[in-house]
Design an enzyme around this catalytic site. Structure first.
Site, mmCIF file in Angstrom:
data_model
loop_
_atom_site.group_PDB
_atom_site.id
_atom_site.type_symbol
_atom_site.label_atom_id
_atom_site.label_comp_id
_atom_site.label_asym_id
_atom_site.label_seq_id
_atom_site.Cartn_x
_atom_site.Cartn_y
_atom_site.Cartn_z
ATOM 1 N N ASP A 102 0.865 -1.193 0.000
ATOM 2 C CA ASP A 102 0.000 0.000 0.000
ATOM 3 C C ASP A 102 0.894 1.234 0.000
ATOM 4 O O ASP A 102 2.027 1.195 0.489
ATOM 5 C CB ASP A 102 -0.909 0.003 1.241
ATOM 6 N N VAL A 119 1.483 2.135 -6.595
ATOM 7 C CA VAL A 119 1.248 1.298 -7.780
ATOM 8 C C VAL A 119 1.421 2.061 -9.099
ATOM 9 O O VAL A 119 1.474 1.444 -10.156
ATOM 10 C CB VAL A 119 -0.145 0.617 -7.763
ATOM 11 N N TYR A 139 -13.422 8.289 -13.442
ATOM 12 C CA TYR A 139 -13.257 7.054 -12.652
ATOM 13 C C TYR A 139 -13.761 5.862 -13.461
ATOM 14 O O TYR A 139 -13.088 4.833 -13.585
ATOM 15 C CB TYR A 139 -14.029 7.196 -11.333
ATOM 16 N N LYS A 177 -11.871 2.448 -14.968
ATOM 17 C CA LYS A 177 -12.291 1.080 -14.639
ATOM 18 C C LYS A 177 -12.669 0.310 -15.901
ATOM 19 O O LYS A 177 -12.442 -0.899 -15.988
ATOM 20 C CB LYS A 177 -13.437 1.112 -13.625
#
Ligand code: ADP
Length: 271
Positions: free
Chosen positions: A36, A75, A169, A173
């Protein structure tokens, strides 16, 4: 146990779906690298895993060996992602499962397309889409080096299937979903599987509040109203609901399932 002897990396493991999944994976016998951007969050997840009862008892074969470690990993940064996967293999001897789950939400609740700055757009794409690209790329590289096999799971969203919960967003996705399918097809000859879970209507957590979503109580109440009206099963989706879907898809019970986008949505998409 569904994941006995497996080694997993979970990104975004410091909160929400990532934490719940890391806990479920460990409860099913996996050793888990909790990655994380918040090391504190990842370390808290590791502490919770270490509190789980050991299936083989304290004196059993796994003895006192750690079954989870925390690593700080952004990430969106390739070296961080490669490092987290490397860490898993070095620490636990192999790598079987990569759950690309870390993500950032729509910057402001209810933000329309025109409310997004270029910086908002770039941040969403960097974490949600580049993050999954990097996690998938380095998973595939490692799985091939190991001789094939291996499982990738991504966190998509109902917002990547229908227009719901934010345009940019949703676009990230939708990209995650298409990456998932492509990796499933490219990986199939090597025995590599890739699937996605697609949550809808989750109560927001502290991190999302920090991202400007409003207070946890406000956003959760707003979502509860929305999901009560829209979700046939009538309640918000929980992180644990997602973790149950995740543990199935990464397990050998799903050995012949790849390229699937599994909604965890209380029936939202069925309407
Ligand atoms: P959800 O409820 O959808 O799981 P959360 O906001 O609770 O969402 O969890 C998202 C997790 O992803 C948080 O622990 C957060 O620290 C993590 N995260 C956010 N951005 C990054 C990043 N760039 N790299 C790694 N982890 C990240």
């Amino acid at each position: 146990m569904l994941l006995d002897g497996k080694v997993a990396v979970v990104t975004g493991a410091g909160s929400g779906v990532g934490r719940a999944s890391a806990l479920r994976f460990a409860a099913e016998g996996a050793r888990v690298v909790c990655a994380d951007i918040s090391l504190d969050g990842a370390e808290e997840t590791v502490r919770e895993i270490e509190k789980l009862e050991r299936p083989d008892g304290p004196g059993g074969p796994s003895g006192a060996a750690a079954r989870a470690v925390a690593v700080r990993c952004d990430v969106s940064v390739e070296a961080d992602v490669a490092g987290a996967l490397e860490h898993a293999a070095e620490r636990f001897g192999t790598l079987d499962i990569v759950f690309n789950n870390a993500g950032v939400p729509t910057p402001r609740l209810g933000a329309k397309l025109e409310d997004h700055s270029v910086e908002d757009f770039d941040r969403l794409v960097a974490v949600n889409l580049r993050g999954v690209f990097l996690g998938s790329k380095h998973a595939v590289l490692r799985f091939k080096r190991q001789g094939g096999g291996g499982v990738i799971l991504n966190t998509g969203s109902v917002a990547g299937i229908v227009a719901w919960g934010g345009s940019v967003y949703g676009a990230t996705k939708g990209g995650v979903h298409q990456l998932t399918r492509a990796v499933a097809i490219e990986g199939a000859p090597f025995g590599i599987r890739a699937n996605a879970i697609c949550p809808a209507g989750m109560p927001y957590t502290g991190f999302m509040t920090a991202g400007g979503m409003g207070s946890d109580e406000e956003t959760t109440a707003a979502l509860a109203r929305q999901t009560g009206a829209n979700h046939p099963l009538g309640r918000p989706i929980t992180a644990e609901d997602c973790a149950e879907a995740a543990v199935f898809l990464v397990s050998d019970r799903a050995a012949n399932i790849t390229g699937v986008l599994l909604p965890v949505d209380g029936g939202y998409l069925a309407r």
